[in-house]
Write a protein that holds these residues in place. Structure first.
Motif, PDB file in Angstrom:
ATOM      1  N   VAL A  40     -17.684  22.835 135.513  1.00  0.00           N
ATOM      2  CA  VAL A  40     -19.138  22.675 135.440  1.00  0.00           C
ATOM      3  C   VAL A  40     -19.435  21.265 134.947  1.00  0.00           C
ATOM      4  CG1 VAL A  40     -19.565  25.133 134.994  1.00  0.00           C
ATOM      5  CG2 VAL A  40     -19.285  23.568 133.079  1.00  0.00           C
ATOM      6  N   LYS A  41     -20.674  20.861 135.129  1.00  0.00           N
ATOM      7  CA  LYS A  41     -21.112  19.564 134.611  1.00  0.00           C
ATOM      8  C   LYS A  41     -21.890  19.793 133.321  1.00  0.00           C
ATOM      9  CE  LYS A  41     -19.647  16.579 137.616  1.00  0.00           C
ATOM     10  NZ  LYS A  41     -18.703  15.551 137.249  1.00  0.00           N
ATOM     11  N   GLY A  42     -21.557  18.992 132.322  1.00  0.00           N
ATOM     12  CA  GLY A  42     -22.274  19.043 131.065  1.00  0.00           C
ATOM     13  C   GLY A  42     -23.017  17.739 130.850  1.00  0.00           C
ATOM     14  N   THR A  43     -24.043  17.781 130.031  1.00  0.00           N
ATOM     15  CA  THR A  43     -24.839  16.586 129.739  1.00  0.00           C
ATOM     16  C   THR A  43     -24.901  16.387 128.231  1.00  0.00           C
ATOM     17  OG1 THR A  43     -26.199  17.030 131.683  1.00  0.00           O
ATOM     18  CG2 THR A  43     -27.091  15.489 130.064  1.00  0.00           C
ATOM     19  N   VAL A  44     -24.613  15.162 127.801  1.00  0.00           N
ATOM     20  CA  VAL A  44     -24.766  14.827 126.386  1.00  0.00           C
ATOM     21  C   VAL A  44     -26.259  14.771 126.117  1.00  0.00           C
ATOM     22  CG1 VAL A  44     -24.368  13.071 124.616  1.00  0.00           C
ATOM     23  CG2 VAL A  44     -22.612  13.513 126.347  1.00  0.00           C
ATOM     24  N   ASP A  45     -26.764  15.697 125.306  1.00  0.00           N
ATOM     25  CA  ASP A  45     -28.204  15.725 125.070  1.00  0.00           C
ATOM     26  C   ASP A  45     -28.602  15.312 123.660  1.00  0.00           C
ATOM     27  OD1 ASP A  45     -27.446  17.991 123.672  1.00  0.00           O
ATOM     28  OD2 ASP A  45     -28.679  19.372 124.817  1.00  0.00           O
ATOM     29  N   ARG A  46     -27.636  15.163 122.767  1.00  0.00           N
ATOM     30  CA  ARG A  46     -27.981  14.741 121.416  1.00  0.00           C
ATOM     31  C   ARG A  46     -26.756  14.201 120.702  1.00  0.00           C
ATOM     32  NH1 ARG A  46     -30.837  18.394 116.763  1.00  0.00           N
ATOM     33  NH2 ARG A  46     -31.368  16.656 115.421  1.00  0.00           N
ATOM     34  N   SER A  54     -19.022   9.868 107.673  1.00  0.00           N
ATOM     35  CA  SER A  54     -18.342  10.824 108.534  1.00  0.00           C
ATOM     36  C   SER A  54     -18.745  10.570 109.982  1.00  0.00           C
ATOM     37  CB  SER A  54     -18.682  12.259 108.125  1.00  0.00           C
ATOM     38  OG  SER A  54     -20.048  12.516 108.322  1.00  0.00           O
ATOM     39  N   GLY A  55     -17.950  11.077 110.911  1.00  0.00           N
ATOM     40  CA  GLY A  55     -18.215  10.845 112.328  1.00  0.00           C
ATOM     41  C   GLY A  55     -19.471  11.528 112.813  1.00  0.00           C
ATOM     42  N   SER A  56     -19.987  11.036 113.907  1.00  0.00           N
ATOM     43  CA  SER A  56     -21.177  11.628 114.510  1.00  0.00           C
ATOM     44  C   SER A  56     -20.802  12.892 115.267  1.00  0.00           C
ATOM     45  CB  SER A  56     -21.815  10.632 115.474  1.00  0.00           C
ATOM     46  OG  SER A  56     -22.234   9.485 114.777  1.00  0.00           O
ATOM     47  N   VAL A  57     -21.765  13.757 115.435  1.00  0.00           N
ATOM     48  CA  VAL A  57     -21.588  14.997 116.190  1.00  0.00           C
ATOM     49  C   VAL A  57     -22.294  14.839 117.523  1.00  0.00           C
ATOM     50  CG1 VAL A  57     -22.070  17.468 116.229  1.00  0.00           C
ATOM     51  CG2 VAL A  57     -21.460  16.367 114.075  1.00  0.00           C
ATOM     52  N   VAL A  58     -21.569  15.124 118.593  1.00  0.00           N
ATOM     53  CA  VAL A  58     -22.128  14.999 119.941  1.00  0.00           C
ATOM     54  C   VAL A  58     -22.366  16.405 120.482  1.00  0.00           C
ATOM     55  CG1 VAL A  58     -21.741  14.137 122.274  1.00  0.00           C
ATOM     56  CG2 VAL A  58     -20.873  12.850 120.310  1.00  0.00           C
ATOM     57  N   ARG A  59     -23.620  16.674 120.855  1.00  0.00           N
ATOM     58  CA  ARG A  59     -23.950  17.977 121.427  1.00  0.00           C
ATOM     59  C   ARG A  59     -24.015  17.841 122.938  1.00  0.00           C
ATOM     60  NH1 ARG A  59     -29.402  21.016 119.977  1.00  0.00           N
ATOM     61  NH2 ARG A  59     -30.173  19.687 121.640  1.00  0.00           N
ATOM     62  N   VAL A  60     -23.294  18.733 123.622  1.00  0.00           N
ATOM     63  CA  VAL A  60     -23.247  18.740 125.084  1.00  0.00           C
ATOM     64  C   VAL A  60     -23.797  20.075 125.571  1.00  0.00           C
ATOM     65  CG1 VAL A  60     -21.740  18.632 127.103  1.00  0.00           C
ATOM     66  CG2 VAL A  60     -21.221  17.227 125.093  1.00  0.00           C
ATOM     67  N   SER A  61     -24.735  20.020 126.505  1.00  0.00           N
ATOM     68  CA  SER A  61     -25.311  21.222 127.107  1.00  0.00           C
ATOM     69  C   SER A  61     -24.716  21.415 128.501  1.00  0.00           C
ATOM     70  CB  SER A  61     -26.834  21.090 127.233  1.00  0.00           C
ATOM     71  OG  SER A  61     -27.423  20.959 125.975  1.00  0.00           O
ATOM     72  N   TYR A  62     -24.508  22.676 128.860  1.00  0.00           N
ATOM     73  CA  TYR A  62     -23.978  22.986 130.194  1.00  0.00           C
ATOM     74  C   TYR A  62     -24.434  24.382 130.593  1.00  0.00           C
ATOM     75  CZ  TYR A  62     -20.405  25.558 127.547  1.00  0.00           C
ATOM     76  OH  TYR A  62     -19.752  26.419 126.700  1.00  0.00           O
ATOM     77  N   GLN A  63     -24.376  24.660 131.899  1.00  0.00           N
ATOM     78  CA  GLN A  63     -24.718  25.975 132.408  1.00  0.00           C
ATOM     79  C   GLN A  63     -23.486  26.602 133.028  1.00  0.00           C
ATOM     80  OE1 GLN A  63     -28.192  25.690 134.997  1.00  0.00           O
ATOM     81  NE2 GLN A  63     -29.343  26.651 133.329  1.00  0.00           N
ATOM     82  N   ALA A  64     -23.233  27.846 132.640  1.00  0.00           N
ATOM     83  CA  ALA A  64     -22.100  28.589 133.194  1.00  0.00           C
ATOM     84  C   ALA A  64     -22.438  30.077 133.138  1.00  0.00           C
ATOM     85  CB  ALA A  64     -20.832  28.305 132.394  1.00  0.00           C
ATOM     86  N   ALA A  65     -22.024  30.796 134.142  1.00  0.00           N
ATOM     87  CA  ALA A  65     -22.251  32.246 134.235  1.00  0.00           C
ATOM     88  C   ALA A  65     -23.733  32.589 134.063  1.00  0.00           C
ATOM     89  CB  ALA A  65     -21.394  32.987 133.206  1.00  0.00           C
TER      90      ALA A  65
END
Length: 173
Positions: A40-46, A54-65
């Motif tokens: 699937v394709k995911g998008t970095v949204d935040r 401390s390191g940054s947190v990367v949130r990735v959204s995706y659609q599955a099922a």
């Protein structure tokens, strides 16, 4: 001292159990994805900046099922993966039956191969710490349970190096 060692042993054991569960979760997710992978394709949204270095947190959204899901556990910026920016599209592999099990395309484990090896080393270190602390506790408890072998010093008995108190002479005859 055994009380402090007991606390250290319990903390090391808890750490080891936590890391062991993390390893088991990583392996289970990898097996689920390997058994029925779906790309699937995911998008970095935040990107949430870390606090206090401390390191940054990367949130990735995706659609599955048929569901919209998010993850923050991908090894972006690590394991040779470039650091993303908001809006980047990423190739993801999910388990068809468990779409919450996700990893970057081409990775073996969901958090990356470097993290998996790090978890294993931390589990070994936690186990070693637990065993050392427990060994110290057992040694201290054994030493405490043995009867004391201290000799009492008799101050009234004559010393071998000093003249005999009763006769006033020396030990040599």
């Amino acid at each position: 001292m055994p009380k402090m060692s007991s606390v250290v042993a319990v903390l090391c054991l808890a750490f080891t159990v936590f890391i062991g569960c993390s390893i088991a979760g990583q392996m289970a997710d990898a097996r689920r994805i390997d058994a029925s992978p779906a790309r699937v394709k995911g998008t970095v949204d935040r990107i949430i900046p870390g606090s206090r270095g401390s390191g940054s947190v990367v949130r990735v959204s995706y659609q599955a099922a048929g569901r919209r899901l998010t993850t923050t556990s991908l090894p972006l910026g690590l394991d040779g993966h470039p650091w993303p920016v908001v809006g980047d599209r990423l190739c993801l592999e999910v388990a068809a039956g468990h779409p919450e099990a996700v990893r970057l395309c081409g990775d073996k484990y969901p958090r990356g191969a470097d993290w998996f090896a790090t978890y294993q080393l931390m589990a070994v270190a936690g186990t070693a710490g637990t065993l050392m602390a427990l060994g110290f506790v057992v040694s201290a408890l054994r030493a405490r349970s043995r009867p004391s072998v201290r000799r009492s010093v008799d101050t009234t008995a004559p010393s071998r190096s000093s003249p005999d108190r009763a006769g006033g002479g020396s030990l040599e005859s």
